[in-house]
Design a protein around this motif. Structure first.
Motif, PDB file in Angstrom:
ATOM      1  N   LEU A 103      -0.541 -14.803 -42.768  1.00  0.00           N
ATOM      2  CA  LEU A 103      -1.044 -16.252 -43.182  1.00  0.00           C
ATOM      3  C   LEU A 103      -0.313 -17.179 -44.035  1.00  0.00           C
ATOM      4  O   LEU A 103      -0.818 -18.327 -43.996  1.00  0.00           O
ATOM      5  N   PHE A 104       0.644 -16.766 -44.568  1.00  0.00           N
ATOM      6  CA  PHE A 104       1.212 -17.511 -45.622  1.00  0.00           C
ATOM      7  C   PHE A 104       2.879 -17.778 -45.291  1.00  0.00           C
ATOM      8  O   PHE A 104       3.333 -18.819 -45.702  1.00  0.00           O
ATOM      9  N   ILE A 105       3.598 -16.761 -44.722  1.00  0.00           N
ATOM     10  CA  ILE A 105       4.938 -17.121 -44.727  1.00  0.00           C
ATOM     11  C   ILE A 105       5.574 -16.989 -43.249  1.00  0.00           C
ATOM     12  O   ILE A 105       4.919 -16.595 -42.284  1.00  0.00           O
ATOM     13  N   THR A 106       6.716 -17.441 -43.108  1.00  0.00           N
ATOM     14  CA  THR A 106       7.291 -17.396 -41.804  1.00  0.00           C
ATOM     15  C   THR A 106       7.844 -15.842 -41.481  1.00  0.00           C
ATOM     16  O   THR A 106       7.847 -15.031 -42.345  1.00  0.00           O
ATOM     17  N   ILE A 107       8.058 -15.708 -40.098  1.00  0.00           N
ATOM     18  CA  ILE A 107       8.685 -14.387 -39.818  1.00  0.00           C
ATOM     19  C   ILE A 107      10.100 -13.936 -40.604  1.00  0.00           C
ATOM     20  O   ILE A 107      10.367 -12.800 -40.832  1.00  0.00           O
ATOM     21  N   SER A 108      10.905 -15.157 -40.667  1.00  0.00           N
ATOM     22  CA  SER A 108      12.053 -15.116 -41.164  1.00  0.00           C
ATOM     23  C   SER A 108      12.192 -14.499 -42.784  1.00  0.00           C
ATOM     24  O   SER A 108      12.729 -13.626 -43.053  1.00  0.00           O
ATOM     25  N   LEU A 109      11.287 -15.307 -43.414  1.00  0.00           N
ATOM     26  CA  LEU A 109      10.979 -14.811 -44.616  1.00  0.00           C
ATOM     27  C   LEU A 109      10.453 -13.520 -45.023  1.00  0.00           C
ATOM     28  O   LEU A 109      10.786 -12.469 -45.786  1.00  0.00           O
ATOM     29  N   TYR A 110       9.506 -13.126 -44.161  1.00  0.00           N
ATOM     30  CA  TYR A 110       8.881 -11.596 -43.824  1.00  0.00           C
ATOM     31  C   TYR A 110       9.781 -10.742 -43.635  1.00  0.00           C
ATOM     32  O   TYR A 110       9.951  -9.452 -44.149  1.00  0.00           O
ATOM     33  N   THR A 111      10.767 -10.792 -42.701  1.00  0.00           N
ATOM     34  CA  THR A 111      11.814 -10.048 -42.564  1.00  0.00           C
ATOM     35  C   THR A 111      12.739  -9.682 -43.237  1.00  0.00           C
ATOM     36  O   THR A 111      12.971  -8.427 -43.516  1.00  0.00           O
ATOM     37  N   MET A 112      12.957 -10.667 -43.994  1.00  0.00           N
ATOM     38  CA  MET A 112      14.040 -10.652 -44.998  1.00  0.00           C
ATOM     39  C   MET A 112      13.623  -9.600 -46.138  1.00  0.00           C
ATOM     40  O   MET A 112      13.993  -8.772 -46.650  1.00  0.00           O
ATOM     41  N   THR A 113      12.146 -10.166 -46.650  1.00  0.00           N
ATOM     42  CA  THR A 113      11.558  -9.536 -47.848  1.00  0.00           C
ATOM     43  C   THR A 113      11.361  -7.910 -47.456  1.00  0.00           C
ATOM     44  O   THR A 113      11.417  -7.118 -48.272  1.00  0.00           O
ATOM     45  N   LYS A 276      17.637  -4.462 -35.706  1.00  0.00           N
ATOM     46  CA  LYS A 276      16.079  -4.990 -35.246  1.00  0.00           C
ATOM     47  C   LYS A 276      16.008  -6.276 -36.176  1.00  0.00           C
ATOM     48  O   LYS A 276      15.360  -7.327 -35.750  1.00  0.00           O
ATOM     49  N   GLU A 277      16.329  -6.292 -37.344  1.00  0.00           N
ATOM     50  CA  GLU A 277      16.007  -7.693 -38.359  1.00  0.00           C
ATOM     51  C   GLU A 277      16.918  -8.737 -38.072  1.00  0.00           C
ATOM     52  O   GLU A 277      16.468  -9.852 -38.171  1.00  0.00           O
ATOM     53  N   VAL A 278      18.321  -8.310 -37.647  1.00  0.00           N
ATOM     54  CA  VAL A 278      19.193  -9.351 -36.960  1.00  0.00           C
ATOM     55  C   VAL A 278      18.470 -10.105 -35.842  1.00  0.00           C
ATOM     56  O   VAL A 278      18.267 -11.421 -35.792  1.00  0.00           O
ATOM     57  N   CYS A 279      17.790  -9.246 -34.858  1.00  0.00           N
ATOM     58  CA  CYS A 279      17.283  -9.698 -33.760  1.00  0.00           C
ATOM     59  C   CYS A 279      16.161 -10.643 -33.951  1.00  0.00           C
ATOM     60  O   CYS A 279      15.815 -11.789 -33.347  1.00  0.00           O
ATOM     61  N   THR A 280      15.239 -10.096 -34.988  1.00  0.00           N
ATOM     62  CA  THR A 280      14.217 -10.694 -35.287  1.00  0.00           C
ATOM     63  C   THR A 280      14.200 -12.147 -35.893  1.00  0.00           C
ATOM     64  O   THR A 280      13.841 -13.083 -35.589  1.00  0.00           O
ATOM     65  N   LEU A 281      15.458 -12.275 -36.894  1.00  0.00           N
ATOM     66  CA  LEU A 281      15.599 -13.418 -37.443  1.00  0.00           C
ATOM     67  C   LEU A 281      16.251 -14.442 -36.468  1.00  0.00           C
ATOM     68  O   LEU A 281      15.778 -15.669 -36.294  1.00  0.00           O
ATOM     69  N   LEU A 282      17.071 -14.035 -35.614  1.00  0.00           N
ATOM     70  CA  LEU A 282      17.510 -15.014 -34.665  1.00  0.00           C
ATOM     71  C   LEU A 282      16.576 -15.409 -33.529  1.00  0.00           C
ATOM     72  O   LEU A 282      16.501 -16.629 -33.129  1.00  0.00           O
ATOM     73  N   LEU A 283      15.530 -14.615 -33.039  1.00  0.00           N
ATOM     74  CA  LEU A 283      14.457 -14.917 -32.224  1.00  0.00           C
ATOM     75  C   LEU A 283      13.432 -15.947 -33.072  1.00  0.00           C
ATOM     76  O   LEU A 283      13.014 -16.830 -32.567  1.00  0.00           O
ATOM     77  N   ALA A 284      13.412 -15.680 -34.285  1.00  0.00           N
ATOM     78  CA  ALA A 284      12.541 -16.480 -35.210  1.00  0.00           C
ATOM     79  C   ALA A 284      13.043 -18.065 -35.323  1.00  0.00           C
ATOM     80  O   ALA A 284      12.181 -18.890 -35.067  1.00  0.00           O
ATOM     81  N   VAL A 285      14.136 -18.098 -35.584  1.00  0.00           N
ATOM     82  CA  VAL A 285      14.822 -19.213 -35.673  1.00  0.00           C
ATOM     83  C   VAL A 285      14.737 -20.066 -34.277  1.00  0.00           C
ATOM     84  O   VAL A 285      14.682 -21.302 -34.147  1.00  0.00           O
ATOM     85  N   GLU A 286      15.009 -19.184 -33.361  1.00  0.00           N
ATOM     86  CA  GLU A 286      15.048 -19.885 -31.748  1.00  0.00           C
ATOM     87  C   GLU A 286      13.866 -20.256 -31.272  1.00  0.00           C
ATOM     88  O   GLU A 286      13.542 -21.387 -30.670  1.00  0.00           O
ATOM     89  N   MET A 288      10.606 -19.814 -32.955  1.00  0.00           N
ATOM     90  CA  MET A 288       9.318 -20.192 -33.742  1.00  0.00           C
ATOM     91  C   MET A 288       9.689 -21.379 -34.883  1.00  0.00           C
ATOM     92  O   MET A 288       8.638 -21.492 -35.479  1.00  0.00           O
ATOM     93  N   GLY A 289      10.528 -21.891 -34.739  1.00  0.00           N
ATOM     94  CA  GLY A 289      10.796 -22.981 -35.631  1.00  0.00           C
ATOM     95  C   GLY A 289      11.291 -22.822 -36.787  1.00  0.00           C
ATOM     96  O   GLY A 289      11.153 -23.673 -37.820  1.00  0.00           O
ATOM     97  N   ASP A 290      11.590 -21.471 -37.630  1.00  0.00           N
ATOM     98  CA  ASP A 290      11.971 -21.162 -38.724  1.00  0.00           C
ATOM     99  C   ASP A 290      13.115 -21.715 -39.150  1.00  0.00           C
ATOM    100  O   ASP A 290      14.153 -21.808 -38.163  1.00  0.00           O
ATOM    101  N   LYS A 291      13.411 -22.064 -40.334  1.00  0.00           N
ATOM    102  CA  LYS A 291      14.619 -23.125 -40.832  1.00  0.00           C
ATOM    103  C   LYS A 291      15.206 -22.072 -41.984  1.00  0.00           C
ATOM    104  O   LYS A 291      14.595 -21.646 -42.837  1.00  0.00           O
ATOM    105  N   MET A 292      16.564 -21.798 -41.747  1.00  0.00           N
ATOM    106  CA  MET A 292      17.484 -20.998 -42.551  1.00  0.00           C
ATOM    107  C   MET A 292      18.746 -21.939 -43.078  1.00  0.00           C
ATOM    108  O   MET A 292      19.260 -22.377 -42.123  1.00  0.00           O
TER     109      MET A 292
END
Length: 361
Positions: A103-113, A276-286, A288-292
């Protein structure tokens, strides 16, 4: 010639299990994030998923029993409450808080944390004396903690509330996976099959999470127009279908996780988790519009290097180059003792018990 073929079969099986795990793990992450944009009841959603998983586990156990003609394991109440309850509660809180954080964070921040769970798994392995202290672990801790700090320091989409939820989920996840492997590899419990494990965990997970749901979402869910105060049947059917699809993905994820751990080891799950985390981050940026930023990517790389070092150390000592893994005591039969990181294949070779070879086909 037999040895290379056996090695190739094991390798192909492991790759297949990892890919099977990826489909459900990455799929449910993006699906839950998409669902939370319009359905703001993550704990209710989790309870529905638990109920669906229990129903599918029950049906699968019944089908397996009819197919094999052998009764499935059912734990006595005393053993069930003392051995399974801690794992179930930790799993419920881990999943519930993880879903809540969407409800609060992006997929990239979720994956990293969420990758910080390795730290907590390591911590509780030391607390439970499943692993010997090692000076290299200090480097592992510093790398992962530094990487997490770098990722959150310059994050343009940082949310403190969601970040703390995922961090707490990672902490509880450390307890969860330490207890899960002990639970599944305790031979006298008979929960080596992932379906049996899921069947026994879901009721206690549901009961453990239900009070938190009542406190936070009970009134809101009972008055929402998406469910109980729905004005059109199509809206209700849409909510039920979307929740059911999430439940199917949750069942597939739980089954694939337990299957991967029971048929290989938690070490394999950890290694697979890195990619899996690498794939998730790349997909989130591509998609979901996540910014890194550059600093975020550097922090992610530092964190992954710490996780990789940790796994390398586990692999090195698991091959007998150092006494970092302790034996798990089995009171009823000392011949069934096994190390925490021993693979399921090695375990089967030691026991020569057909029941331990059983797997869902």
């Amino acid at each position: 010639m037999a040895f290379p073929m056996q090695f190739l079969c094991r390798a192909l099986r492991t790759v297949g299990l990892v890919l099977f795990y990826y489909v459900f793990s990455i799929g449910i992450t993006f699906y839950n994030k998409w669902l939370m944009k319009d359905f703001h009841f993550p704990l209710f959603m989790t309870l529905v998923h638990l109920a669906i998983i229990f129903c599918f586990s029950t049906l699968t156990r019944f089908a397996m029993q009819c197919w094999t003609g052998k009764p499935r394991v059912t734990l006595p109440w005393k053993v069930y409450l003392s051995k399974v309850a801690p794992t179930a509660l930790a799993t419920a809180l881990d999943i519930g808080l993880s879903n809540w954080s969407f409800l609060f964070i992006t997929i990239s921040l979720y994956t990293m944390t969420k990758s910080s769970a390795v730290l907590f798994i390591l911590f509780f392995s030391l607390v439970f004396k499943l692993e010997e202290p090692n000076p290299f672990l200090i480097i592992v801790v510093l790398l992962i903690a530094s990487g997490l700090f770098m990722f959150t320091l310059k994050s343009t989409q940082f949310n403190l509330e969601g970040f703390l939820m995922v961090l707490l989920a990672s902490f509880i996840g450390g307890i969860r996976w330490t207890l899960t492997q002990v639970l599944m590899q305790k031979a006298e419990l008979g929960l080596q099959n992932p379906i049996d494990t899921m069947y026994h965990l879901q009721p206690l997970m549901f009961l453990g999470l239900f009070p938190l749901f009542l406190f936070n979402e009970g009134l809101s869910v009972s008055t929402t127009e998406k469910l109980f105060r729905v004005s059109e049947l199509s809206h209700l059917l849409y909510s039920l279908v979307t929740l059911s699809v999430g439940g199917l993905l949750a069942f597939g994820l739980g089954f694939s996780e337990f299957l991967l751990v029971s048929r290989t080891s938690s070490l394999t799950l950890s290694i697979a988790g890195i990619f899996k985390e690498v794939c998730t981050l790349l997909l989130a940026v591509e998609f979901m519009g996540d910014k890194m930023s550059t600093v975020n990517w550097m922090g992610f790389a530092v964190c992954l290097s710490g996780i990789s070092l940790h796994i390398s150390l586990k692999t090195y000592y698991n091959k007998g180059n150092g006494p970092t893994v302790r034996q798990l005591p089995v009171r009823d039969n000392p011949d069934l003792e096994l190390p925490l990181l021993q693979t399921k294949d090695d375990y089967c070779e030691d026991t020569n018990d057909e029941e331990e070879h059983e797997i869902l086909y």
